[in-house]
Design an enzyme around this catalytic site. Structure first.
Site, PDB file in Angstrom:
ATOM      1  N   HIS A   1       1.840 -13.507  -0.228  1.00 54.14           N
ATOM      2  CA  HIS A   1       2.287 -13.173  -1.576  1.00 54.14           C
ATOM      3  C   HIS A   1       3.496 -14.041  -1.947  1.00 54.14           C
ATOM      4  O   HIS A   1       3.916 -14.890  -1.166  1.00 54.14           O
ATOM      5  CB  HIS A   1       2.610 -11.680  -1.681  1.00 54.14           C
ATOM      6  CG  HIS A   1       1.388 -10.824  -1.646  1.00 54.14           C
ATOM      7  ND1 HIS A   1       0.913 -10.265  -0.478  1.00 54.14           N
ATOM      8  CD2 HIS A   1       0.523 -10.458  -2.607  1.00 54.14           C
ATOM      9  CE1 HIS A   1      -0.189  -9.581  -0.731  1.00 54.14           C
ATOM     10  NE2 HIS A   1      -0.455  -9.686  -2.022  1.00 54.14           N
TER      11      HIS A   1
ATOM     12  N   SER B   1       0.836  -1.209   0.000  1.00 52.25           N
ATOM     13  CA  SER B   1       0.000   0.000   0.000  1.00 52.25           C
ATOM     14  C   SER B   1       0.865   1.250   0.000  1.00 52.25           C
ATOM     15  O   SER B   1       0.575   2.219  -0.702  1.00 52.25           O
ATOM     16  CB  SER B   1      -0.901   0.031   1.233  1.00 52.25           C
ATOM     17  OG  SER B   1      -1.732  -1.086   1.273  1.00 52.25           O
TER      18      SER B   1
ATOM     19  N   GLU C   1       0.301  -9.517  -6.908  1.00 56.54           N
ATOM     20  CA  GLU C   1      -0.050 -10.929  -7.054  1.00 56.54           C
ATOM     21  C   GLU C   1       0.715 -11.604  -8.179  1.00 56.54           C
ATOM     22  O   GLU C   1       0.406 -12.730  -8.570  1.00 56.54           O
ATOM     23  CB  GLU C   1      -1.550 -11.071  -7.306  1.00 56.54           C
ATOM     24  CG  GLU C   1      -2.372 -10.697  -6.111  1.00 56.54           C
ATOM     25  CD  GLU C   1      -3.829 -11.036  -6.292  1.00 56.54           C
ATOM     26  OE1 GLU C   1      -4.329 -11.047  -7.430  1.00 56.54           O
ATOM     27  OE2 GLU C   1      -4.479 -11.291  -5.277  1.00 56.54           O
TER      28      GLU C   1
END
Length: 179
Positions: free
Chosen positions: A153, A24, A128
């Protein structure tokens, strides 16, 4: 951290890598960069199916999001709908920010052509698909991109993220602003 950044940049084939606190945060720094260079361009184009962490940094930084439906072929932005929107709005678009959803690889040749033909910047959220390839090249090396190293991940550091870029200007901006 510098050693990790250098090794990871080399591994994915990008000139620079900046390690940050989360994926983020990586997206937020990318949005901050585009805010700093986009004088009159205030639209960010996003796929209609994406992550909250892919779009909220842009909104936080004052961009108007425009969501475009995805293609079921690669779960990226539908090319025809994107071209239609760009033709009318390319002078207002600061960035197109596709997501490599569930490991699918968008058509990077298409996005390179968009940048060239319409003078619109493209960056990617590759959280991803950190190790995805397009034409035998890691997808994190084509455009400025972000990835997450959060648990679950492809690479894990408990929490963290990376920005990959080939631009020295962007690299310096990201280093200064991560602090």
């Amino acid at each position: 951290v510098k050693n990790f950044e250098k090794k990871f940049a080399n591994y994915v084939g990008s000139k620079y890598a900046v390690f940050v606190s989360s994926g983020s945060t990586a997206n937020d720094l990318i949005a901050q960069y585009y805010k700093s260079i986009s004088e009159e361009r205030n639209i960010v184009v996003l796929p209609s199916t994406t992550w909250q962490t892919s779009c909220s940094p842009w909104i936080k930084n004052g961009f108007s999001p425009h969501f475009i439906d995805i293609s079921l072929d690669d779960f990226s932005i539908d090319k025809d709908k994107l071209i239609k929107f760009i033709k009318k709005n390319h002078k207002k678009i600061a960035c197109i920010f596709p997501t490599s959803l569930i490991g699918f690889c968008p058509d990077f040749d298409f996005y390179k052509k968009i940048e060239k033909d319409y003078n619109v910047k493209v960056a990617f959220d590759n959280c991803e698909n950190t190790f995805g390839e397009f034409e035998e090249k890691n997808i994190s090396s084509f455009f400025t991109s972000s990835t997450s190293t959060y648990f679950g991940h492809q690479i894990q550091s408990i929490e963290g993220g990376f920005i990959f870029t080939n631009s020295e200007e962007e690299y310096k901006f990201f280093l200064i602003n991560r602090n």
